[in-house]
Design an enzyme around this catalytic site. Structure first.
Site, PDB file in Angstrom:
ATOM      1  N   LEU A  70       0.852  -1.191   0.000  1.00  0.00           N
ATOM      2  CA  LEU A  70       0.000   0.000   0.000  1.00  0.00           C
ATOM      3  C   LEU A  70       0.887   1.240   0.000  1.00  0.00           C
ATOM      4  CD1 LEU A  70      -2.670  -1.134   2.629  1.00  0.00           C
ATOM      5  CD2 LEU A  70      -2.660  -1.473   0.145  1.00  0.00           C
ATOM      6  N   ALA A 120      -0.230   4.487  -1.640  1.00  0.00           N
ATOM      7  CA  ALA A 120      -0.997   5.530  -2.325  1.00  0.00           C
ATOM      8  C   ALA A 120      -1.168   6.805  -1.510  1.00  0.00           C
ATOM      9  CB  ALA A 120      -2.375   4.985  -2.710  1.00  0.00           C
ATOM     10  N   HIS A 162      50.472  16.808  -2.313  1.00  0.00           N
ATOM     11  CA  HIS A 162      49.669  17.795  -1.599  1.00  0.00           C
ATOM     12  C   HIS A 162      49.296  18.965  -2.504  1.00  0.00           C
ATOM     13  CE1 HIS A 162      53.959  17.899   0.180  1.00  0.00           C
ATOM     14  NE2 HIS A 162      53.998  18.383  -1.037  1.00  0.00           N
ATOM     15  N   ASN A 180      42.417  22.070 -17.254  1.00  0.00           N
ATOM     16  CA  ASN A 180      41.681  21.210 -18.187  1.00  0.00           C
ATOM     17  C   ASN A 180      40.516  21.899 -18.882  1.00  0.00           C
ATOM     18  OD1 ASN A 180      40.321  21.434 -15.750  1.00  0.00           O
ATOM     19  ND2 ASN A 180      39.357  19.429 -15.917  1.00  0.00           N
ATOM     20  N   SER A 202      57.002  21.313  -8.439  1.00  0.00           N
ATOM     21  CA  SER A 202      55.990  22.043  -7.673  1.00  0.00           C
ATOM     22  C   SER A 202      55.548  23.318  -8.387  1.00  0.00           C
ATOM     23  CB  SER A 202      56.551  22.405  -6.301  1.00  0.00           C
ATOM     24  OG  SER A 202      56.835  21.248  -5.557  1.00  0.00           O
ATOM     25  N   ARG A 238      59.138  29.524 -17.668  1.00  0.00           N
ATOM     26  CA  ARG A 238      58.900  30.605 -16.714  1.00  0.00           C
ATOM     27  C   ARG A 238      59.838  31.747 -17.078  1.00  0.00           C
ATOM     28  NH1 ARG A 238      61.538  26.736 -12.287  1.00  0.00           N
ATOM     29  NH2 ARG A 238      63.725  27.359 -12.455  1.00  0.00           N
TER      30      ARG A 238
END
Length: 455
Positions: free
Chosen positions: A9, A11, A363, A386, A405, A440
């Site tokens: 039941l 409903a 990390h 991305n 890093s 860089r």
């Protein structure tokens, strides 16, 4: 073999839940209440199951799919009326029919089987499932005569002082002789203050006809708990969680603090795995043997192989192979996969990426939409860039590469095996094997210039 049917039941609207969500679709330990009921009926080897739907019919059908057949109760005119709606599907069948509410998630297959057996052994027209309530207030009482035969069910508001002292209560679950049920339903009326058709009145009709009416008293009162509001939902969840955790501990899993281990019904965990406190494990998660899930972790719909360590981290739809470790405070998002002995340290995020065996991401790094090979070193603060504002782009990194890093790897590029990316580089071009890439600006020192600055 006697044919076994069941009617769920489902409903009613459930206004006391104060929710847009249909009552039976609220979850208890990762599964909707009505799914819990269905799962236990199926475990009791009941295959012919009809669910009565009404309010929120489409959402209930979405939850249960084609595992059951459906009968529509357009107007909610009582439990007897709900069962009437199943006549086209069940009315001509022989055998036994169990009627149960979709908001009772704690019933077990064992209880359903015991009810069927008891009913069949006594050749009854109906068997009422009862229990002893510590506090029977609000429940219908089971009134028996001096030799224990069921005389009637009396509701709280109609009970005498003596009847109110009875602790055996009606759980709202019944096992009927199917053909006698539908014959009695034809005599059912709504001549009452609510203008509804009550299933309990069918019991009186069968009694008048001289049929055998029995009651099977189950041992665990908690099973009979119906959920009508948020407080009851929380209580049912706590009871279900205790069941799950107790079974896991029996199976060889260590729960350091069972009271704060929140583990869903379909989760599987191997022997000698340790689950620390305040851990949430949800969905269809599988965890192997000899794992450690540290305090504060949340794992959902993921697969962890043997000997995996997760420390205070979040995993979603991810896979972690044997010997790998994650955290503390890292996040594996959907479609992350870590190979054997991978190390993902603190404050890292991995999304839709494969990281090969032995690779270390120590990390403060983000790796998204990438494939990394074996034994790679990813330095602190490395970002796999991305997204170009329109598309997500992919990066590949070959075995034994070194990424220094604070580097940015701007997709789409291929960092070849054994290549070296110098710290602080922003890489936009692919490399060849054994390349060293440095990108860089050259450092310029201006003697004495700091004296001219306003700081």
């Amino acid at each position: 073999m006697v044919n076994k049917n069941a009617i769920i039941l489902a409903a009613g609207k459930g206004t006391r839940m104060k929710s847009k969500l249909h009552k039976v679709l609220h979850q208890v330990c990762g599964k909707t209440m009505v799914e819990h009921v269905l799962t236990q009926l199926q475990a009791a080897d009941i295959q012919n199951i009809v669910t009565v739907v009404g309010y929120g019919a489409d959402t209930v059908k979405d939850a249960l799919g084609d595992q059951v057949r459906y009968a529509l109760q357009k107007q909610q005119l009582g439990t007897g009326h709900a069962v009437m709606q199943t006549e086209d599907l069940l009315g001509e069948l022989a055998g036994q029919t169990l009627v149960v509410s979709g908001d009772t998630p704690l019933f077990t297959a064992a209880t359903f089987n015991h009810l069927f057996q008891y009913h069949e052994q006594r050749h009854a027209a109906v068997t009422i499932l009862t229990s002893k309530a510590p506090d029977p207030t609000g429940y219908g009482r089971i009134v028996r005569n001096e030799i224990g035969i069921v005389e009637r069910i009396v509701e709280q508001k109609d009970a005498s002082v003596e009847e109110q002292a009875i602790h055996e209560i009606n759980t709202g679950v019944y096992c009927f002789d199917n053909q006698k049920l539908f014959a009695a339903l034809k005599r059912l009326t709504n001549d009452n203050a609510q203008g509804e058709y009550y299933l309990t009145d069918v019991i009186g009709i069968l009694k008048e006809e001289g049929e055998i009416v029995t009651a099977y008293q189950m041992e665990d009162f908690d099973e009979s708990m119906g959920v009508n509001d948020r407080s009851a939902l929380a209580k049912a969840t706590k009871i279900m969680q205790k069941r799950i955790n107790t079974q896991l501990m029996k199976d060889g899993v260590t729960l350091v603090d069972p009271e704060t281990a929140y583990i869903d019904t379909d989760v599987q965990i191997g022997q000698d795995t340790v689950i620390e406190g305040n851990v949430v494990i949800k969905g269809r998660t599988t965890i192997g043997a000899d794992c450690l899930i540290g305090a504060g972790s949340r794992i959902e719909d993921s697969t962890l192989h043997d000997d995996v360590t997760i420390m205070s981290s979040t995993l979603e739809r991810s896979e972690v192979h044997s010997g790998a470790d994650v955290g503390p405070n890292s996040h594996l998002r959907p479609e992350a996969e870590l190979g054997e002995n991978v190390h993902v340290g603190n404050f890292c995020e991995v999304k839709k990426a494969y990281i090969g065996a032995g690779t270390k991401v120590g990390h403060l790094s983000y790796i998204g939409d990438a494939t990394l090979g074996k034994n790679i070193n990813v330095g602190c603060g490395v970002v796999f860039v991305n997204y170009d504002g329109t598309n997500k782009l992919h990066t590949n990194v070959g075995d034994h590469a070194f990424i220094g890093s604070n580097s940015n790897i701007v997709a789409p590029v291929n960092i070849a095996a054994d290549s070296f990316v110098a710290a602080g580089s922003t890489i936009t071009d692919s490399t060849e094997q054994f390349d060293m890439a440095i990108a860089r600006a050259r450092q310029v020192n201006k003697p004495g210039y700091a004296k001219k600055l306003p700081w």
